[in-house]
Scaffold this motif. Structure first.
Motif, PDB file in Angstrom:
ATOM      1  N   ARG A   7       2.507-132.017  24.642  1.00 10.82           N
ATOM      2  CA  ARG A   7       3.206-132.857  23.703  1.00 10.82           C
ATOM      3  C   ARG A   7       4.753-132.482  23.496  1.00 10.82           C
ATOM      4  N   HIS A   8       5.546-133.333  23.348  1.00 13.41           N
ATOM      5  CA  HIS A   8       6.926-132.960  22.986  1.00 13.41           C
ATOM      6  C   HIS A   8       7.044-131.772  21.855  1.00 13.41           C
ATOM      7  N   TYR A   9       8.279-131.308  21.941  1.00 13.55           N
ATOM      8  CA  TYR A   9       8.531-130.300  20.945  1.00 13.55           C
ATOM      9  C   TYR A   9       8.503-130.927  19.512  1.00 13.55           C
ATOM     10  N   LYS A  10       8.245-130.115  18.362  1.00 13.54           N
ATOM     11  CA  LYS A  10       8.223-130.451  17.110  1.00 13.54           C
ATOM     12  C   LYS A  10       9.474-131.218  16.748  1.00 13.54           C
ATOM     13  N   VAL A  11       9.274-132.226  16.137  1.00  8.52           N
ATOM     14  CA  VAL A  11      10.628-133.249  15.657  1.00  8.52           C
ATOM     15  C   VAL A  11      10.911-132.423  14.219  1.00  8.52           C
ATOM     16  N   LYS A  12      12.224-132.358  14.079  1.00 12.75           N
ATOM     17  CA  LYS A  12      12.754-131.723  12.895  1.00 12.75           C
ATOM     18  C   LYS A  12      12.524-132.538  11.623  1.00 12.75           C
ATOM     19  N   ARG A  13      12.632-133.825  11.670  1.00 10.77           N
ATOM     20  CA  ARG A  13      12.516-134.817  10.461  1.00 10.77           C
ATOM     21  C   ARG A  13      11.161-134.715   9.900  1.00 10.77           C
ATOM     22  N   GLY A  14      10.934-134.369   9.077  1.00  6.40           N
ATOM     23  CA  GLY A  14       9.743-134.361   8.311  1.00  6.40           C
ATOM     24  C   GLY A  14       9.055-135.463   7.933  1.00  6.40           C
ATOM     25  N   TYR A  15       7.982-135.579   7.319  1.00  8.12           N
ATOM     26  CA  TYR A  15       7.171-136.964   6.912  1.00  8.12           C
ATOM     27  C   TYR A  15       7.891-137.230   5.613  1.00  8.12           C
ATOM     28  N   PRO A  16       7.892-138.829   5.353  1.00  4.52           N
ATOM     29  CA  PRO A  16       8.461-139.236   4.317  1.00  4.52           C
ATOM     30  C   PRO A  16       7.675-138.718   3.060  1.00  4.52           C
ATOM     31  N   ASN A  17       8.026-139.261   1.864  1.00  4.74           N
ATOM     32  CA  ASN A  17       7.520-139.009   0.647  1.00  4.74           C
ATOM     33  C   ASN A  17       5.994-139.381   0.620  1.00  4.74           C
ATOM     34  N   SER A  18       5.267-138.748  -0.195  1.00  4.77           N
ATOM     35  CA  SER A  18       3.745-139.397   0.109  1.00  4.77           C
ATOM     36  C   SER A  18       3.640-140.797  -0.519  1.00  4.77           C
ATOM     37  N   ILE A  19       4.398-141.363  -1.285  1.00  3.03           N
ATOM     38  CA  ILE A  19       4.049-142.819  -1.473  1.00  3.03           C
ATOM     39  C   ILE A  19       5.365-143.713  -1.077  1.00  3.03           C
ATOM     40  N   VAL A  20       5.223-144.384  -0.317  1.00  2.00           N
ATOM     41  CA  VAL A  20       6.265-145.310   0.292  1.00  2.00           C
ATOM     42  C   VAL A  20       6.007-146.703   0.602  1.00  2.00           C
ATOM     43  N   SER A  21       7.022-147.502   0.671  1.00  2.00           N
ATOM     44  CA  SER A  21       6.770-148.998   0.991  1.00  2.00           C
ATOM     45  C   SER A  21       6.817-149.063   2.614  1.00  2.00           C
ATOM     46  N   SER A  22       6.520-150.187   3.257  1.00  2.00           N
ATOM     47  CA  SER A  22       6.490-150.334   4.546  1.00  2.00           C
ATOM     48  C   SER A  22       7.942-150.376   5.041  1.00  2.00           C
ATOM     49  N   ALA A  23       8.876-150.846   4.165  1.00  2.00           N
ATOM     50  CA  ALA A  23      10.233-150.788   4.832  1.00  2.00           C
ATOM     51  C   ALA A  23      10.715-149.253   4.594  1.00  2.00           C
ATOM     52  N   GLU A  24      10.476-148.408   3.704  1.00  2.00           N
ATOM     53  CA  GLU A  24      10.791-147.110   3.773  1.00  2.00           C
ATOM     54  C   GLU A  24      10.000-146.197   4.825  1.00  2.00           C
ATOM     55  N   LEU A  25       8.733-146.587   5.283  1.00  2.00           N
ATOM     56  CA  LEU A  25       8.052-146.271   6.311  1.00  2.00           C
ATOM     57  C   LEU A  25       8.720-146.507   7.570  1.00  2.00           C
ATOM     58  N   MET A  26       9.246-147.683   7.901  1.00  2.00           N
ATOM     59  CA  MET A  26       9.997-147.832   9.011  1.00  2.00           C
ATOM     60  C   MET A  26      11.555-147.379   9.159  1.00  2.00           C
ATOM     61  N   LYS A  27      11.993-147.206   7.960  1.00  2.00           N
ATOM     62  CA  LYS A  27      13.432-146.454   8.114  1.00  2.00           C
ATOM     63  C   LYS A  27      13.106-144.885   8.373  1.00  2.00           C
ATOM     64  N   TRP A  28      11.922-144.313   7.940  1.00  2.00           N
ATOM     65  CA  TRP A  28      11.524-142.936   8.356  1.00  2.00           C
ATOM     66  C   TRP A  28      11.561-142.972   9.836  1.00  2.00           C
ATOM     67  N   VAL A  29      10.735-143.983  10.372  1.00  2.00           N
ATOM     68  CA  VAL A  29      10.394-144.018  11.804  1.00  2.00           C
ATOM     69  C   VAL A  29      11.578-144.041  12.684  1.00  2.00           C
ATOM     70  N   GLU A  30      12.616-144.724  12.338  1.00  2.00           N
ATOM     71  CA  GLU A  30      13.951-144.691  12.854  1.00  2.00           C
ATOM     72  C   GLU A  30      14.611-143.291  12.682  1.00  2.00           C
ATOM     73  N   GLU A  31      14.546-142.656  11.648  1.00  6.43           N
ATOM     74  CA  GLU A  31      15.242-141.355  11.497  1.00  6.43           C
ATOM     75  C   GLU A  31      14.378-140.226  12.332  1.00  6.43           C
ATOM     76  N   TYR A  32      13.021-140.592  12.533  1.00  6.25           N
ATOM     77  CA  TYR A  32      12.441-139.507  13.496  1.00  6.25           C
ATOM     78  C   TYR A  32      12.774-139.910  14.691  1.00  6.25           C
ATOM     79  N   GLU A  33      12.627-141.101  15.306  1.00 10.62           N
ATOM     80  CA  GLU A  33      13.107-141.283  16.499  1.00 10.62           C
ATOM     81  C   GLU A  33      14.289-140.694  17.182  1.00 10.62           C
ATOM     82  N   ALA A  34      15.254-140.569  16.117  1.00 12.11           N
ATOM     83  CA  ALA A  34      16.507-139.853  16.433  1.00 12.11           C
ATOM     84  C   ALA A  34      16.747-138.325  16.005  1.00 12.11           C
TER      85      ALA A  34
END
Length: 182
Positions: A7-34
């Motif tokens: 499995r790839h190295y650990k990604v520095k971008r942590g997980y989002p807040n514990s309560i999120v909207s679908s839009a916030e989740l997808m923004k986090w996915v973009e940040e995670y990918e980069a």
């Protein structure tokens, strides 16, 4: 023949807040990918890997290039399964509810998902067929979810190797045929 899944190295971008909207989740996915990754020492088990396949995603590519110094075959078939939100964009829910909903929707081939389980399994089998046809020791750098399906398929095809629920980042999981150990 040995196959090493990593499995790839650990990604520095942590997980989002514990309560999120679908839009916030997808923004986090973009940040995670980069995001950058945290490199670590990788034990290649003293094996001289003859070839290396890697997901074409940035975090896997960085990992593969840092542990393998020859040509690497980058494949879209090894990319992580994309997250496709199930709930309305502004509805805030606990993160685990979003992830559980997405996983269940994907597992049951809900139309909300970008790719079906059947398509993922087809891609994985195509890669495994290619790797096995080489009949040499091969290292595969990928993602946790894909690795779980690859492990299951390797076991089905007569390989033995360790069990894992969520593979660790930057760790090689070694698989080999029972009659080829030694």
């Amino acid at each position: 023949m040995k196959i090493g899944l990593i499995r790839h190295y650990k990604v520095k971008r942590g997980y989002p807040n514990s309560i999120v909207s679908s839009a916030e989740l997808m923004k986090w996915v973009e940040e995670y990918e980069a995001s950058d990754v945290e490199e670590n020492d990788v034990d290649l088990n003293g094996i001289e890997w003859k070839s290396c396949y890697s997901s074409s995603m940035q975090r896997a590519e960085i990992t593969a290039r840092s542990i393998y110094d020859r040509d690497i075959i980058f494949l879209d078939e090894l990319r992580e399964v994309p997250l496709s939100p199930l709930f309305p964009p502004k509805l805030k829910l606990p993160l685990f509810i979003h992830l559980l909903g997405i996983r269940l929707a994907w597992w049951f081939n809900h139309p909300s998902q970008a790719i079906s389980k059947r398509e993922v399994l087809k891609k994985i089998n195509k890669v495994i067929d290619r790797v096995i046809s080489e009949n040499q020791d091969v290292l595969i750098v990928g993602h946790g979810g894909v690795m779980m399906f690859m492990r299951k398929e390797l076991i089905r095809r007569g390989f033995s190797g360790p069990a894992f629920r969520r593979p660790q980042n930057g760790v090689v999981y070694l698989f080999e045929k029972e009659n080829e150990k030694g």
